[in-house]
Motif scaffolding. Structure first.
Motif, short mmCIF file in Angstrom:
data_model
loop_
_atom_site.label_atom_id
_atom_site.label_comp_id
_atom_site.label_asym_id
_atom_site.label_seq_id
_atom_site.Cartn_x
_atom_site.Cartn_y
_atom_site.Cartn_z
N ARG A 268 -9.30 14.60 -4.51
CA ARG A 268 -9.17 14.08 -5.87
C ARG A 268 -8.91 12.58 -5.87
O ARG A 268 -9.40 11.85 -6.73
CB ARG A 268 -8.07 14.82 -6.62
CG ARG A 268 -8.44 16.27 -6.86
CD ARG A 268 -7.51 16.95 -7.80
NE ARG A 268 -8.04 18.26 -8.14
CZ ARG A 268 -7.54 19.07 -9.05
NH1 ARG A 268 -6.47 18.68 -9.75
NH2 ARG A 268 -8.08 20.24 -9.31
N ALA A 269 -8.13 12.12 -4.91
CA ALA A 269 -7.89 10.68 -4.81
C ALA A 269 -9.18 9.94 -4.47
O ALA A 269 -9.47 8.88 -5.04
CB ALA A 269 -6.81 10.40 -3.76
N GLN A 270 -9.95 10.49 -3.55
CA GLN A 270 -11.22 9.85 -3.19
C GLN A 270 -12.19 9.81 -4.36
O GLN A 270 -12.96 8.87 -4.52
CB GLN A 270 -11.85 10.59 -2.02
CG GLN A 270 -11.11 10.40 -0.69
CD GLN A 270 -11.68 11.27 0.41
OE1 GLN A 270 -12.64 12.02 0.23
NE2 GLN A 270 -11.08 11.17 1.59
N GLY A 271 -12.14 10.82 -5.22
CA GLY A 271 -13.02 10.87 -6.38
C GLY A 271 -12.51 10.10 -7.58
O GLY A 271 -13.20 10.03 -8.60
N GLY A 272 -11.30 9.55 -7.50
CA GLY A 272 -10.75 8.75 -8.60
C GLY A 272 -10.06 9.55 -9.68
O GLY A 272 -9.62 8.98 -10.68
N ALA A 273 -9.93 10.87 -9.51
CA ALA A 273 -9.25 11.68 -10.51
C ALA A 273 -7.75 11.40 -10.53
O ALA A 273 -7.09 11.56 -11.57
CB ALA A 273 -9.49 13.16 -10.26
N ILE A 274 -7.21 10.99 -9.39
CA ILE A 274 -5.82 10.56 -9.28
C ILE A 274 -5.79 9.27 -8.48
O ILE A 274 -6.78 8.87 -7.86
CB ILE A 274 -4.95 11.63 -8.59
CG1 ILE A 274 -5.41 11.87 -7.15
CG2 ILE A 274 -4.98 12.94 -9.37
CD1 ILE A 274 -4.54 12.86 -6.37
N ASP A 275 -4.66 8.59 -8.50
CA ASP A 275 -4.52 7.34 -7.74
C ASP A 275 -4.59 7.60 -6.24
O ASP A 275 -4.38 8.72 -5.77
CB ASP A 275 -3.18 6.67 -8.07
CG ASP A 275 -3.18 6.03 -9.46
OD1 ASP A 275 -4.26 5.85 -10.04
OD2 ASP A 275 -2.08 5.69 -9.94
N ALA A 276 -4.89 6.55 -5.50
CA ALA A 276 -4.96 6.64 -4.04
C ALA A 276 -3.62 7.12 -3.49
O ALA A 276 -2.55 6.68 -3.92
CB ALA A 276 -5.32 5.29 -3.45
N THR A 277 -3.67 8.02 -2.52
CA THR A 277 -2.43 8.59 -1.96
C THR A 277 -1.60 7.55 -1.20
O THR A 277 -0.41 7.77 -1.00
CB THR A 277 -2.76 9.76 -1.02
OG1 THR A 277 -3.64 9.30 0.02
CG2 THR A 277 -3.42 10.90 -1.79
N ALA A 278 -2.21 6.43 -0.83
CA ALA A 278 -1.45 5.39 -0.12
C ALA A 278 -0.28 4.87 -0.96
O ALA A 278 0.74 4.44 -0.41
CB ALA A 278 -2.38 4.24 0.26
N TYR A 279 -0.41 4.92 -2.29
CA TYR A 279 0.68 4.44 -3.15
C TYR A 279 1.93 5.30 -3.01
O TYR A 279 3.05 4.83 -3.26
CB TYR A 279 0.24 4.44 -4.61
CG TYR A 279 -0.78 3.39 -4.97
CD1 TYR A 279 -0.45 2.04 -4.95
CD2 TYR A 279 -2.07 3.75 -5.36
CE1 TYR A 279 -1.38 1.07 -5.30
CE2 TYR A 279 -3.01 2.79 -5.71
CZ TYR A 279 -2.66 1.44 -5.68
OH TYR A 279 -3.58 0.49 -6.02
N LEU A 280 1.77 6.56 -2.62
CA LEU A 280 2.93 7.44 -2.51
C LEU A 280 3.93 6.95 -1.48
O LEU A 280 5.13 7.25 -1.58
CB LEU A 280 2.47 8.86 -2.17
CG LEU A 280 1.83 9.65 -3.31
CD1 LEU A 280 1.07 10.86 -2.77
CD2 LEU A 280 2.90 10.10 -4.31
N ALA A 281 3.46 6.21 -0.50
CA ALA A 281 4.36 5.71 0.55
C ALA A 281 5.42 4.76 -0.01
O ALA A 281 6.45 4.53 0.64
CB ALA A 281 3.55 5.00 1.63
N ASN A 282 5.19 4.23 -1.21
CA ASN A 282 6.14 3.30 -1.83
C ASN A 282 7.20 4.00 -2.65
O ASN A 282 8.12 3.35 -3.16
CB ASN A 282 5.39 2.31 -2.72
CG ASN A 282 4.36 1.51 -1.96
OD1 ASN A 282 4.59 1.10 -0.82
ND2 ASN A 282 3.20 1.26 -2.58
N GLN A 283 7.09 5.31 -2.81
CA GLN A 283 8.02 6.04 -3.67
C GLN A 283 9.24 6.51 -2.90
O GLN A 283 9.21 6.72 -1.70
CB GLN A 283 7.31 7.24 -4.31
CG GLN A 283 6.20 6.88 -5.27
CD GLN A 283 5.63 8.08 -5.99
OE1 GLN A 283 6.22 9.15 -6.03
NE2 GLN A 283 4.44 7.90 -6.57
#
Length: 401
Positions: A100-115
């Motif tokens: 889903r992240a690759q398709g743009g339905a959700i944000d890139a999973t790389a952002y989760l590392a900042n949470q």
């Protein structure tokens, strides 16, 4: 029980808010919703606090999976709970998240590392048992470093939001699903997300204000109840965040659990979960969006983490109806969109067009104005009516002269 607010709903306003400092939390279905939101909109989320929730897309759009493997909340007497270590199939959910992240339905999973992630699992939780929360921890560990996750699972608590001194006994199960566990979950999760340098909570009477705001503005059809949300939501605005002060502020979204919405328990969760005293001294605006029960499929006013109406296959993505509405609320508070003109508005159209636009509703082939329920005539494309909007989702037959 405290009495519910009675002020007229207003349009949610703009404030001096850094959207990149947004955080979310929730209990039960609100916990699943907070996970959903923290993953789908990970680019703006500073952190998430989850009490009795599960991994992203845990239900995979299936009610049986939601109530048997992601929780033990099934209504069918012949249904058996299948919760066990690994029952949510974390590997599959991680794979779905990546696609889903690759398709743009959700944000890139790389952002989760900042949470920064705060998790709480009551040892006696009978609705979302500890193995589901362990799966949630394992899910987040695919994206978030161990040092950024705090997992509390050492308190003998039932399925409820834990507080320091308010609510039922800690091992009780029942309304208002707020339990006195001698533990301030709201304060602990906010401190974990924003850092221990938060000022101590206000214990001398709150200085901010609670407001009721119009949730209909955040749905294209202006009919949130069709999508499991109420017409009215709530927000706590610290005095320091009001426009006259112009202080930089942050937003925290608190998702209540099933049967914790204002229609069910008035403003008990809003006033007593423990968020407001911390928000008051730390420039945090708390949004309390509200659900509504849906006849048949969602009688307990849960958040949509399993596509309860079978009409929103994107429910867990950025363009899911509830998801997009919450994001629009955050955008409004952060000043990315502007409130509507408060002046009365008039709409002249056929009765059928009014009904389709959500300004009126059908009653046995007749059209009635929303709010006032004023008779407009037959619900067809030939009868023209002028409706004047005098409040959120409130229309009268007339004009703006």
């Amino acid at each position: 029980m405290t009495s519910r607010l009675h002020a007229a709903p207003v349009s949610l306003q703009n404030f001096n808010v850094d959207i990149a400092q947004t955080s979310v939390s929730g209990l039960s279905s609100g916990g699943f919703m907070a996970v959903q939101f923290s993953v789908a909109y990970s680019s703006i989320i500073r952190g998430a606090g989850i009490v009795a929730g599960g991994p992203y897309y845990c239900a995979q759009g299936d009610t049986e999976t939601a109530t048997r493997r992601c929780s033990c909340s099934g209504f069918n007497l012949t249904s058996s709970c299948e919760v066990a270590p690994g029952s949510t199939n974390v590997d599959k959910l991680v794979e779905i998240t990546g696609r889903r992240a690759q398709g743009g339905a959700i944000d890139a999973t790389a952002y989760l590392a900042n949470q920064r992630i705060w998790l709480f699992s009551g040892q006696q939780d009978s609705i979302v048992p500890p193995p589901v929360m362990q799966d949630l921890y394992n899910y987040y560990r695919n994206y978030v470093g161990e040092a950024a996750i705090r997992f509390r699972k050492d308190i003998n608590a039932e399925h409820a939001f834990p507080t320091e001194s308010y609510g039922n006994p800690c091992t009780a199960l029942g309304k208002p699903y707020i339990n006195n566990c001698g533990f301030d979950a709201a304060g602990e999760l906010l401190k974990w997300i924003y850092g221990d340098n938060l000022r101590t909570r206000n214990t001398n009477g709150l200085g901010g204000r609670l407001v009721e705001f119009d949730q209909t503005e955040f749905f294209p059809d202006r009919r949130p109840r069709r999508h499991g949300m109420a017409d009215i939501g709530y927000a706590y605005i610290p005095a320091s965040c009001d426009k006259s002060m112009n202080q930089p502020c942050r937003v925290h979204v608190a998702f209540h659990g099933c049967r914790q919405n204002a229609d069910s328990i008035d403003d008990v969760f809003i006033r007593n979960a423990g968020y407001n005293p911390w928000a008051d001294t730390n420039n945090i605006i708390v949004l309390y969006p509200q659900t509504a029960s849906t006849f048949g499929r969602n009688p307990n006013a849960c958040w949509n983490w399993f596509d309860f109406n079978r009409d929103d296959p994107d429910y867990a993505n950025k363009n899911g109806r509830q998801m997009a509405a919450i994001k629009a609320m955050i955008d409004r508070v952060a000043g990315l969109t502007t409130p509507p003109d408060p002046a009365p508005r008039c709409f002249t159209a056929s009765n059928a067009e009014h009904v389709f636009a959500g300004r009126a509703h059908d009653w046995f082939f007749l059209a009635l104005a929303n709010g006032s329920n004023k008779f407009m005539g037959l619900n067809n494309f030939f009868t023209l009516t002028t409706l004047k909007q005098t409040g959120p989702n409130y229309y009268v037959v007339g004009n703006c002269l």
